[in-house]
Design a protein around this motif. Sequence first.
Motif, PDB file in Angstrom:
ATOM      1  N   ALA A  37      39.869  29.729  43.665  1.00 63.90           N
ATOM      2  CA  ALA A  37      40.046  31.177  43.528  1.00 63.90           C
ATOM      3  C   ALA A  37      41.534  31.533  43.499  1.00 63.90           C
ATOM      4  O   ALA A  37      41.961  32.421  42.745  1.00 63.90           O
ATOM      5  CB  ALA A  37      39.345  31.904  44.670  1.00 63.90           C
ATOM      6  N   ALA A  40      42.759  30.608  40.043  1.00 63.73           N
ATOM      7  CA  ALA A  40      42.294  31.572  39.037  1.00 63.73           C
ATOM      8  C   ALA A  40      43.015  32.904  39.157  1.00 63.73           C
ATOM      9  O   ALA A  40      43.267  33.583  38.148  1.00 63.73           O
ATOM     10  CB  ALA A  40      40.785  31.768  39.174  1.00 63.73           C
ATOM     11  N   SER A  41      43.380  33.301  40.375  1.00 64.95           N
ATOM     12  CA  SER A  41      44.043  34.592  40.577  1.00 64.95           C
ATOM     13  C   SER A  41      45.420  34.650  39.925  1.00 64.95           C
ATOM     14  O   SER A  41      45.952  35.732  39.670  1.00 64.95           O
ATOM     15  CB  SER A  41      44.162  34.902  42.075  1.00 64.95           C
ATOM     16  OG  SER A  41      45.094  34.028  42.705  1.00 64.95           O
ATOM     17  N   THR A  97      36.556  40.108  30.579  1.00 64.42           N
ATOM     18  CA  THR A  97      36.343  39.048  31.568  1.00 64.42           C
ATOM     19  C   THR A  97      36.490  37.667  30.926  1.00 64.42           C
ATOM     20  O   THR A  97      36.021  37.419  29.815  1.00 64.42           O
ATOM     21  CB  THR A  97      34.940  39.163  32.176  1.00 64.42           C
ATOM     22  OG1 THR A  97      34.814  40.422  32.848  1.00 64.42           O
ATOM     23  CG2 THR A  97      34.675  38.042  33.179  1.00 64.42           C
ATOM     24  N   GLY A  99      36.791  33.163  31.945  1.00 67.31           N
ATOM     25  CA  GLY A  99      36.462  32.165  32.949  1.00 67.31           C
ATOM     26  C   GLY A  99      36.130  30.850  32.295  1.00 67.31           C
ATOM     27  O   GLY A  99      36.354  30.657  31.101  1.00 67.31           O
ATOM     28  N   SER A 108      34.184  29.551  37.300  1.00 71.58           N
ATOM     29  CA  SER A 108      35.264  30.439  37.738  1.00 71.58           C
ATOM     30  C   SER A 108      35.264  31.643  36.804  1.00 71.58           C
ATOM     31  O   SER A 108      35.210  31.479  35.582  1.00 71.58           O
ATOM     32  CB  SER A 108      36.624  29.733  37.676  1.00 71.58           C
ATOM     33  OG  SER A 108      36.688  28.677  38.596  1.00 71.58           O
ATOM     34  N   ILE A 110      37.151  35.558  36.018  1.00 68.26           N
ATOM     35  CA  ILE A 110      38.273  36.439  36.297  1.00 68.26           C
ATOM     36  C   ILE A 110      38.011  37.780  35.631  1.00 68.26           C
ATOM     37  O   ILE A 110      37.917  37.871  34.405  1.00 68.26           O
ATOM     38  CB  ILE A 110      39.589  35.833  35.770  1.00 68.26           C
ATOM     39  CG1 ILE A 110      39.814  34.451  36.396  1.00 68.26           C
ATOM     40  CG2 ILE A 110      40.761  36.753  36.066  1.00 68.26           C
ATOM     41  CD1 ILE A 110      40.857  33.622  35.684  1.00 68.26           C
ATOM     42  N   VAL A 117      38.281  37.922  41.303  1.00 67.50           N
ATOM     43  CA  VAL A 117      38.054  36.529  40.927  1.00 67.50           C
ATOM     44  C   VAL A 117      36.823  36.035  41.682  1.00 67.50           C
ATOM     45  O   VAL A 117      36.674  36.288  42.877  1.00 67.50           O
ATOM     46  CB  VAL A 117      39.270  35.642  41.279  1.00 67.50           C
ATOM     47  CG1 VAL A 117      38.916  34.173  41.166  1.00 67.50           C
ATOM     48  CG2 VAL A 117      40.449  35.970  40.380  1.00 67.50           C
TER      49      VAL A 117
END
Length: 216
Positions: A37, A40-41, A97, A99, A108, A110, A117
């Motif tokens: 996470a 991904a952030s 969106t 991922g 994952s 985003i 996330v």
Amino acid sequence: MSGPKTIQGEVHDEECYYTMEGISGHAGLFANATDLAKLASVMISGGYGNNAYFTKNTRDLSIAPQVGGQPNYGIGWWREADDKRVWYFGTQSPESTIGHQGWTGTLSMIDFENNMVVVFLTNSINTPIFEPTCIENANQFTGQYYTSSTLGFVMQILYTGINNSESPDKALESLIKDMVNEKCKIIDKAEEDFGKTLSEDHPLKLALKALCEASE
């Protein structure tokens, strides 16, 4: 230290394990949900903490449509676009969106609009092969029949709660009923393909039972 040594985990993707000595760009990353996470952030702000890794222009380029103008592909990212990735991101996630899904049952996601996330990890591949003596199903793991392997249902539940924050109960009840109906259709199709009734201990039947219990 002498000789090669596995630091953490052993990649389960056969293409990577057997043909690339366990090291590949498409497989072999081991981490927990929290660390993924955080990774991904970085796509939201371009950095993490006090560290900046790339500019907004670089980020925008990587998430823009790339392959033949198809709206659901970026550079290394899948895009929701016009409901092109509902299997992973559900039907209520914003078009922007992005991922990625992993073969072992991971996802994952985003969501730029909600500054959110989501990382969802399962072990659907780390389960026994169902009917190992059947050559046609030599790579069909038991966990792939489970509801959790659908991945997108988690996002559907999440957005149902977000979009119905005052009273999501009825919406969630309706969603579970839809999931039960869809699982019944999958079972009917499987029985039609196999030409026989699935046993009660078949993973699909067990998944349906679990959904029915949740519905009740």
